[in-house]
Design an enzyme around this catalytic site. Sequence first.
Site, mmCIF file in Angstrom:
data_model
loop_
_atom_site.group_PDB
_atom_site.id
_atom_site.type_symbol
_atom_site.label_atom_id
_atom_site.label_comp_id
_atom_site.label_asym_id
_atom_site.label_seq_id
_atom_site.Cartn_x
_atom_site.Cartn_y
_atom_site.Cartn_z
ATOM 1 N N THR A 195 0.852 -1.196 0.000
ATOM 2 C CA THR A 195 0.000 0.000 0.000
ATOM 3 C C THR A 195 0.887 1.245 0.000
ATOM 4 O O THR A 195 1.986 1.217 0.548
ATOM 5 C CB THR A 195 -0.874 -0.039 1.269
ATOM 6 O OG1 THR A 195 -1.819 -1.086 1.107
ATOM 7 C CG2 THR A 195 -1.591 1.275 1.534
ATOM 8 N N VAL A 224 -13.244 -4.191 2.350
ATOM 9 C CA VAL A 224 -12.542 -2.906 2.446
ATOM 10 C C VAL A 224 -11.607 -2.982 3.644
ATOM 11 O O VAL A 224 -12.013 -3.461 4.706
ATOM 12 C CB VAL A 224 -13.541 -1.742 2.628
ATOM 13 C CG1 VAL A 224 -12.804 -0.419 2.778
ATOM 14 C CG2 VAL A 224 -14.500 -1.669 1.445
ATOM 15 N N GLY A 225 -10.377 -2.527 3.449
ATOM 16 C CA GLY A 225 -9.401 -2.545 4.548
ATOM 17 C C GLY A 225 -9.324 -1.203 5.248
ATOM 18 O O GLY A 225 -10.194 -0.342 5.107
ATOM 19 N N GLY A 247 -0.104 -2.119 6.143
ATOM 20 C CA GLY A 247 0.025 -3.357 6.905
ATOM 21 C C GLY A 247 -1.271 -4.137 6.903
ATOM 22 O O GLY A 247 -2.163 -3.895 6.100
#
Length: 326
Positions: A195, A224-225, A247
């Site tokens: 990311t 969704v993170g 992470g």
Amino acid sequence: MRAATPKPVLVVHGGAWAIPDDYAAAHESGVRKAMEAGFAVLSRGGASIDAVEAAVTVMEDDPTFDAGRGSFLTSDGRVQLDALLMDGGRMKAGGVACVERLRNPIQAARLVLEKSPHVYFVGAGAEEFAHANGMPLIENSELVLDRERERLKQAKQREAAGLADDTFSGLEDDKSPETAVARAAETAEFQSHDTVGAVALDIHGNLAAGTSTGGTLNKTPGRVGDSSLIGCGCYADNLSAAVSLTGWGEPIMKLVLGKWAVDRVAAGTAPDLATREAMSYLFSRLGGRGGIILLGPDGRFGLAHNTPAMAWGVATEKSMETGLSL
Ligand code: ASP
């Protein structure tokens, strides 16, 4: 007496994990190009929000990272992207999630921030909003690389064989919940987390932050993170700090870790210490692994990771530095 003009600062990251040696050069040069683009905006007196958008756009366009083209694939083989941009001076935010037909989700996030009374759009609605505001829609296949098809195939083979991704603990026979948490953490440490994110302070004294991701490998479509959720993987407020994280997203979300970290700065903790405390808290509370960049309104910043490496860059008027660990 007039207050001194703030000195511009840009901090970027390109993911935190056990970055292998043969990926190192691409990560460092990707981060450097992002910094050059972002700091050029700050050097000419531009706004921190523009610098962050420029830096993140460069990394979304770079297939090295898990953002934009070249991102990890969902379990059904598509790219689904999430991004958030936040302006800490105007306290405006724009986010998109699960978009499949936008090349640069951070630019869609900017459109949400500038042109909508809402803060967050998902899926087809996000794509339509971006398109109605001038962004071209592309085929999802344009974002998919063969490298990622192969990576997904291998992840599915491991899954079918009942193997978690590589384990390193030697605790395989111990089935206790505590060991399960420790194993998951060690696994996450070695999985790719590419990311991207940036935080900036401009000469007007305004902070901004942005984070963009393709999420986790083999994720269930629709997942969704943390990256695009306000206060989780990204946050900015001139009264506290600007932050971007990377992470293992689920623990970061549960701790609302971005907001946790900036609140510590508002309460007087130095950014450098706040980042290290955030990583300790992530691990001690939930066994989470990741990396964080944090920038205060006075230009002091912090970077930390509890993974073996993190691709990072810091640009000030005096220097432009990059690295793969701290
Ligand atoms: N935090 C991202 C997510 O969970 C993944 C990453 O940072 O690489 O979606």
